[in-house]
Write a protein that holds these residues in place. Structure first.
Motif, PDB file in Angstrom:
ATOM      1  N   ASN A 221       0.799  -1.219   0.000  1.00  6.36           N
ATOM      2  CA  ASN A 221       0.000   0.000   0.000  1.00  6.36           C
ATOM      3  C   ASN A 221       0.834   1.272   0.000  1.00  6.36           C
ATOM      4  OD1 ASN A 221      -2.630  -1.389   0.322  1.00  6.36           O
ATOM      5  ND2 ASN A 221      -1.755  -2.001   2.285  1.00  6.36           N
ATOM      6  N   ARG A 222       2.148   1.172  -0.254  1.00 10.95           N
ATOM      7  CA  ARG A 222       2.979   2.376  -0.237  1.00 10.95           C
ATOM      8  C   ARG A 222       3.925   2.357  -1.433  1.00 10.95           C
ATOM      9  NH1 ARG A 222       6.454   0.407   4.961  1.00 10.95           N
ATOM     10  NH2 ARG A 222       8.042  -0.807   3.887  1.00 10.95           N
ATOM     11  N   PRO A 223       4.359   3.546  -1.893  1.00  9.35           N
ATOM     12  CA  PRO A 223       5.319   3.624  -2.991  1.00  9.35           C
ATOM     13  C   PRO A 223       6.644   2.967  -2.582  1.00  9.35           C
ATOM     14  CG  PRO A 223       4.280   5.754  -2.601  1.00  9.35           C
ATOM     15  CD  PRO A 223       3.885   4.865  -1.460  1.00  9.35           C
ATOM     16  N   PRO A 224       7.432   2.504  -3.552  1.00 11.90           N
ATOM     17  CA  PRO A 224       8.660   1.772  -3.223  1.00 11.90           C
ATOM     18  C   PRO A 224       9.719   2.593  -2.499  1.00 11.90           C
ATOM     19  CG  PRO A 224       8.510   2.200  -5.595  1.00 11.90           C
ATOM     20  CD  PRO A 224       7.184   2.546  -5.002  1.00 11.90           C
ATOM     21  N   ASP A 225       9.643   3.942  -2.572  1.00 12.28           N
ATOM     22  CA  ASP A 225      10.640   4.765  -1.885  1.00 12.28           C
ATOM     23  C   ASP A 225      10.133   5.335  -0.564  1.00 12.28           C
ATOM     24  OD1 ASP A 225       8.792   6.499  -2.963  1.00 12.28           O
ATOM     25  OD2 ASP A 225      10.275   8.031  -3.499  1.00 12.28           O
ATOM     26  N   ARG A 226       8.899   5.036  -0.198  1.00 11.90           N
ATOM     27  CA  ARG A 226       8.319   5.581   1.031  1.00 11.90           C
ATOM     28  C   ARG A 226       8.578   4.644   2.216  1.00 11.90           C
ATOM     29  NH1 ARG A 226       4.050   9.115   0.937  1.00 11.90           N
ATOM     30  NH2 ARG A 226       4.099   8.827   3.190  1.00 11.90           N
ATOM     31  N   PHE A 227       9.840   4.422   2.519  1.00  9.73           N
ATOM     32  CA  PHE A 227      10.179   3.581   3.669  1.00  9.73           C
ATOM     33  C   PHE A 227      11.434   4.145   4.337  1.00  9.73           C
ATOM     34  CE2 PHE A 227      13.130   1.993   0.590  1.00  9.73           C
ATOM     35  CZ  PHE A 227      14.193   1.440   1.295  1.00  9.73           C
ATOM     36  N   GLN A 228      11.650   3.733   5.564  1.00 10.42           N
ATOM     37  CA  GLN A 228      12.835   4.143   6.309  1.00 10.42           C
ATOM     38  C   GLN A 228      13.416   2.936   7.024  1.00 10.42           C
ATOM     39  OE1 GLN A 228      10.494   6.887   8.699  1.00 10.42           O
ATOM     40  NE2 GLN A 228      11.123   5.818  10.562  1.00 10.42           N
ATOM     41  N   LEU A 229      14.714   3.008   7.312  1.00  9.72           N
ATOM     42  CA  LEU A 229      15.393   1.966   8.072  1.00  9.72           C
ATOM     43  C   LEU A 229      15.539   2.420   9.513  1.00  9.72           C
ATOM     44  CD1 LEU A 229      18.270   0.941   5.635  1.00  9.72           C
ATOM     45  CD2 LEU A 229      16.064  -0.178   5.968  1.00  9.72           C
ATOM     46  N   THR A 230      15.309   1.491  10.441  1.00  9.27           N
ATOM     47  CA  THR A 230      15.445   1.795  11.869  1.00  9.27           C
ATOM     48  C   THR A 230      16.505   0.893  12.485  1.00  9.27           C
ATOM     49  OG1 THR A 230      13.125   2.447  12.034  1.00  9.27           O
ATOM     50  CG2 THR A 230      14.251   1.897  14.084  1.00  9.27           C
ATOM     51  N   PHE A 231      17.464   1.513  13.183  1.00  5.20           N
ATOM     52  CA  PHE A 231      18.517   0.805  13.908  1.00  5.20           C
ATOM     53  C   PHE A 231      18.383   1.181  15.382  1.00  5.20           C
ATOM     54  CE2 PHE A 231      19.920   1.863   9.642  1.00  5.20           C
ATOM     55  CZ  PHE A 231      20.378   0.649   9.148  1.00  5.20           C
ATOM     56  N   PRO A 232      17.616   0.398  16.168  1.00  6.86           N
ATOM     57  CA  PRO A 232      17.291   0.825  17.536  1.00  6.86           C
ATOM     58  C   PRO A 232      18.414   0.652  18.547  1.00  6.86           C
ATOM     59  CG  PRO A 232      16.300  -1.307  17.062  1.00  6.86           C
ATOM     60  CD  PRO A 232      16.916  -0.832  15.790  1.00  6.86           C
ATOM     61  N   LEU A 233      19.376  -0.242  18.277  1.00  2.00           N
ATOM     62  CA  LEU A 233      20.415  -0.544  19.255  1.00  2.00           C
ATOM     63  C   LEU A 233      21.797  -0.418  18.627  1.00  2.00           C
ATOM     64  CD1 LEU A 233      18.887  -3.749  20.903  1.00  2.00           C
ATOM     65  CD2 LEU A 233      18.817  -1.410  21.797  1.00  2.00           C
ATOM     66  N   ARG A 234      22.796  -0.150  19.475  1.00  3.05           N
ATOM     67  CA  ARG A 234      24.185  -0.077  19.016  1.00  3.05           C
ATOM     68  C   ARG A 234      24.781  -1.484  19.073  1.00  3.05           C
ATOM     69  NH1 ARG A 234      26.978   4.741  18.581  1.00  3.05           N
ATOM     70  NH2 ARG A 234      25.616   5.812  20.050  1.00  3.05           N
ATOM     71  N   THR A 235      24.797  -2.163  17.941  1.00  4.61           N
ATOM     72  CA  THR A 235      25.298  -3.535  17.868  1.00  4.61           C
ATOM     73  C   THR A 235      26.323  -3.646  16.743  1.00  4.61           C
ATOM     74  OG1 THR A 235      23.738  -4.359  16.208  1.00  4.61           O
ATOM     75  CG2 THR A 235      22.957  -4.292  18.486  1.00  4.61           C
ATOM     76  N   ASN A 236      26.936  -4.828  16.624  1.00  4.72           N
ATOM     77  CA  ASN A 236      27.855  -5.071  15.513  1.00  4.72           C
ATOM     78  C   ASN A 236      27.256  -6.054  14.498  1.00  4.72           C
ATOM     79  OD1 ASN A 236      27.958  -7.425  16.959  1.00  4.72           O
ATOM     80  ND2 ASN A 236      30.198  -7.541  17.055  1.00  4.72           N
ATOM     81  N   TYR A 237      25.923  -6.226  14.566  1.00  7.95           N
ATOM     82  CA  TYR A 237      25.294  -7.172  13.647  1.00  7.95           C
ATOM     83  C   TYR A 237      24.051  -6.601  12.957  1.00  7.95           C
ATOM     84  CZ  TYR A 237      22.406  -7.843  17.822  1.00  7.95           C
ATOM     85  OH  TYR A 237      21.617  -7.628  18.931  1.00  7.95           O
ATOM     86  N   MET A 238      23.617  -5.421  13.311  1.00  5.71           N
ATOM     87  CA  MET A 238      22.413  -4.830  12.733  1.00  5.71           C
ATOM     88  C   MET A 238      22.830  -3.820  11.652  1.00  5.71           C
ATOM     89  SD  MET A 238      19.337  -2.951  14.855  1.00  5.71           S
ATOM     90  CE  MET A 238      19.194  -4.340  15.981  1.00  5.71           C
ATOM     91  N   TYR A 239      22.463  -4.109  10.389  1.00  2.00           N
ATOM     92  CA  TYR A 239      22.872  -3.232   9.303  1.00  2.00           C
ATOM     93  C   TYR A 239      22.030  -3.510   8.057  1.00  2.00           C
ATOM     94  CZ  TYR A 239      25.387  -7.275   7.334  1.00  2.00           C
ATOM     95  OH  TYR A 239      25.715  -8.503   6.807  1.00  2.00           O
ATOM     96  N   ALA A 240      22.220  -2.689   7.040  1.00  2.00           N
ATOM     97  CA  ALA A 240      21.592  -2.894   5.733  1.00  2.00           C
ATOM     98  C   ALA A 240      22.679  -2.802   4.672  1.00  2.00           C
ATOM     99  CB  ALA A 240      20.505  -1.858   5.488  1.00  2.00           C
ATOM    100  N   LYS A 241      22.511  -3.563   3.611  1.00  3.06           N
ATOM    101  CA  LYS A 241      23.499  -3.565   2.533  1.00  3.06           C
ATOM    102  C   LYS A 241      22.811  -3.172   1.230  1.00  3.06           C
ATOM    103  CE  LYS A 241      26.536  -6.904   2.312  1.00  3.06           C
ATOM    104  NZ  LYS A 241      27.127  -8.248   2.041  1.00  3.06           N
ATOM    105  N   VAL A 242      23.428  -2.218   0.530  1.00  3.88           N
ATOM    106  CA  VAL A 242      22.928  -1.819  -0.776  1.00  3.88           C
ATOM    107  C   VAL A 242      23.375  -2.879  -1.788  1.00  3.88           C
ATOM    108  CG1 VAL A 242      22.943  -0.018  -2.536  1.00  3.88           C
ATOM    109  CG2 VAL A 242      23.063   0.598  -0.120  1.00  3.88           C
ATOM    110  N   LYS A 243      22.438  -3.387  -2.544  1.00  2.00           N
ATOM    111  CA  LYS A 243      22.742  -4.498  -3.453  1.00  2.00           C
ATOM    112  C   LYS A 243      23.704  -4.089  -4.567  1.00  2.00           C
ATOM    113  CE  LYS A 243      18.261  -6.744  -2.720  1.00  2.00           C
ATOM    114  NZ  LYS A 243      17.003  -7.209  -3.358  1.00  2.00           N
ATOM    115  N   LYS A 244      23.666  -2.825  -4.947  1.00  2.00           N
ATOM    116  CA  LYS A 244      24.472  -2.346  -6.064  1.00  2.00           C
ATOM    117  C   LYS A 244      25.742  -1.671  -5.547  1.00  2.00           C
ATOM    118  CE  LYS A 244      23.986   0.698 -10.110  1.00  2.00           C
ATOM    119  NZ  LYS A 244      23.090   1.665 -10.783  1.00  2.00           N
TER     120      LYS A 244
END
Length: 431
Positions: A221-244
Motif C-alpha cells: 500500500n505504499r510507494p517503493p521509496d516511502r520507507f525508512q530503516l530503523t537501527f534501535p540498538l548499538r550492535t555489531n550485527y544490525m545493518y543494511a546492505k545496498v545491493k548495487k
C-alpha cells in the motif's frame, strides 16, 4: 646464651696476623701476623690448641662456605614464602570485598566486573535494562506508526491486533519495572535473574515478529521509496546492505534523511569499502567528535547539528578536482572546503553498507561505531547537485530527482540483524 654440654667445642679466635696497620700497637718486632679460628674443648689447653690452628684452616674455610650457602638458600626460601603470602592476602581481600558488596554499589559500576575467581563475567544489570528499555521504545514507536496506518486503512482485524500488541508492551514494561525493583532490593539471585531475562527477551522476540508481520502488510500500500530503516540498538550485527556497488566516480552527491539522538555520537550512517581500502568513502560521528566524511582515509569535519531526535535532511557533494566539498543541512549550505583527497577517484567494485563502519570488505563491524537512529531516502549521484536541487530534496518537492547511481527503493536494500523497514513519515509531515 646458655653454655653447651661438657666436651663441646668453643671457637677461639687467635690473633696471629694483623698487618702493618696494627704495627704501632703491637710493636714493630712482630712482623706479619694473621687470625686463625680454632675449636678448643672446654677443658682443653688453649695454648696447645693454637699450635694446631694452622692445620685446620682449610676445614674452617669449607665450613664457612657451607654455612654461607645454607643462609642464602634459607633467605631465598623466605622471600618466596613472603611473595606467596602477599598474593594469597590480596586474593582474600578481593573475595571479601565482593562478598560484602552492596547491591547499589554493584549497579553503579561501569563495564564488566573483574573476574578474580574464574567465573564468567556478566554485563551489569543497568546496561541490560537500558537495552531492554531502548528495545521497548523502538517497538512502541513502530506500533504508533501502525496505529497511524490503521487509521488510514481501518479494519476490525487491524484494530484488534493493535490492542493485543499494546497490551503486550504494557505487560513488558511492568516486568522490566518489577525487575528493576528486585535488583535494587537485591532479591534476584544470578539464576533467577537469568530466567527472568530469558522470559522478557522471549516475549520481546515474539512481539517483534508480530509487529514485523504487520509492517510487511503495509508494503503493498505504499510507494517503493516511502520507507525508512530503523537501527534501535548499538550492535555489531544490525545493518543494511545496498545491493548495487558504486562505479568509478570523479564527483558525487550523497543525500539522505536522518534522525537520531544517540550519545555519544550517532555512529556511522554509511560506509563504502573497496579491496585494499576499508575507508574509501565513510560518513561517521564517533564519540564526542563532530561528524566527518572520509575519502580514501582523508578526513573533513562537517558542520552538522542534527543529534536532537528530529528528522534532518543532509547532503554532501564532492569533486576530485582540488578535492572541493560542500555540506548542506535542511536545504541550506552550512560548510565547504577543499583538498579532500584531491584527484583521487572513488574506486568501483566495493561494498556499500548502511548503519555500520567496515574495517574489512563487507565486515569487521565495531558496535561502538554503529549507527543508532532512523535513515531514509539515501540517494547517490555521480555529479555535484546544485543548491536548488538540494533544496528541492530537503523540502520534499515532487520534482526532486532520485539518485542516478543509487536510488532509494526497497528492492535495492537487504537488511540484517533486526534492522527494520517501515513507512517514512518526514515528507508527509512537511507537506
Amino acid at each position: 646464651m646458655a653454655a653447651g654440654p661438657p666436651g663441646s667445642l668453643v671457637p677461639l679466635l687467635l690473633l696471629l696476623l694483623l698487618g702493618p696497620a696494627l704495627g704501632p700497637a703491637l710493636g714493630q718486632g712482630l712482623g706479619q701476623t694473621r687470625f686463625v679460628c680454632t675449636s678448643v674443648p672446654l677443658d682443653g689447653d688453649v695454648c696447645a690448641a693454637s699450635a694446631l690452628g694452622t692445620g685446620s684452616a682449610e676445614e674452617l674455610k669449607g665450613t664457612v662456605l657451607q654455612l654461607r650457602e645454607t643462609v642464602l638458600q634459607q633467605k631465598e626460601t623466605i622471600m618466596n614464602q613472603k611473595e606467596t603470602i602477599r598474593e594469597l592476602t590480596a586474593k582474600l581481600g578481593r573475595c571479601e570485598s565482593q562478598s560484602v558488596l552492596e547491591p547499589g554499589e554493584a549497579k553503579g559500576r561501569k563495564g564488566f566486573a573483574k573476574n578474580t575467581m574464574g567465573d564468567l563475567s556478566r554485563p551489569p544489570a543497568a546496561e541490560t535494562l537500558s537495552q531492554l528499555g531502548q528495545t521497548l521504545q523502538s517497538l512502541k514507536t513502530r506500533l504508533e506508526n501502525l496505529e497511524q496506518f490503521s487509521r488510514m486503512n481501518s479494519s476490525s482485524q487491524t484494530n484488534n491486533l493493535k490492542d493485543i500488541l499494546q497490551n503486550k508492551i504494557d505487560d513488558l514494561e511492568k516486568q522490566v519495572l518489577s525487575r528493576v525493583n528486585s535488583l535494587e532490593e537485591g532479591k534476584l539471585s544470578p539464576r533467577n535473574e537469568s530466567e527472568e531475562r530469558g522470559k522478557i527477551e522471549s516475549t520481546l522476540t515474539s512481539l517483534h515478529q508480530r509487529i514485523s508481520d504487520l509492517e510487511k502488510g503495509q508494503k503493498d500500500n505504499r510507494p517503493p521509496d516511502r520507507f525508512q530503516l530503523t537501527f534501535p540498538l548499538r550492535t555489531n550485527y544490525m545493518y543494511a546492505k545496498v545491493k548495487k556497488s558504486l562505479p568509478e566516480m570523479y564527483a558525487f552527491s550523497i543525500c539522505m534523511w536522518i534522525k537520531s539522538n544517540a550519545s555519544p555520537g550517532m555512529g556511522t550512517p554509511f560506509s563504502y569499502a573497496v579491496p585494499g581500502q576499508a575507508n574509501e568513502l565513510v560518513l561517521i560521528e564517533w564519540g564526542n567528535n563532530p561528524m566527518e566524511i572520509l575519502i580514501n582515509d582523508k578526513v573533513a569535519k562537517l558542520p552538522f547539528v542534527i543529534n536532537d531526535g528530529k528528522w534532518h535532511h543532509i547532503c554532501v557533494t564532492w569533486t576530485t578536482r582540488d578535492g572541493v566539498w560542500e555540506a548542506y543541512q535542511d536545504g541550506t549550505q552550512t560548510g565547504n572546503g577543499e583538498n579532500l583527497a584531491p584527484y583521487h577517484p572513488i574506486k568501483p567494485q566495493g561494498v556499500l553498507v548502511l548503519g555500520q563502519e567496515q574495517d574489512t570488505l563487507g565486515g569487521g563491524f565495531d558496535a561502538t561505531q554503529a549507527f543508532v537512529g532512523e535513515l531514509a531516502h539515501f540517494n547517490v549521484w555521480d555529479r555535484k547537485l546544485s543548491p536548488g536541487e538540494v533544496y528541492g530534496l530537503a523540502t520534499c518537492s515532487s520534482k526532486a530527482l532520485a539518485g542516478n547511481v543509487i536510488a532509494w527503493a526497497e528492492s535495492n536494500i537487504d537488511i540484517y540483524g533486526g534492522a527494520t523497514k517501515w513507512t517514512f513519515e518526514a515528507c508527509r509531515q512537511l507537506n
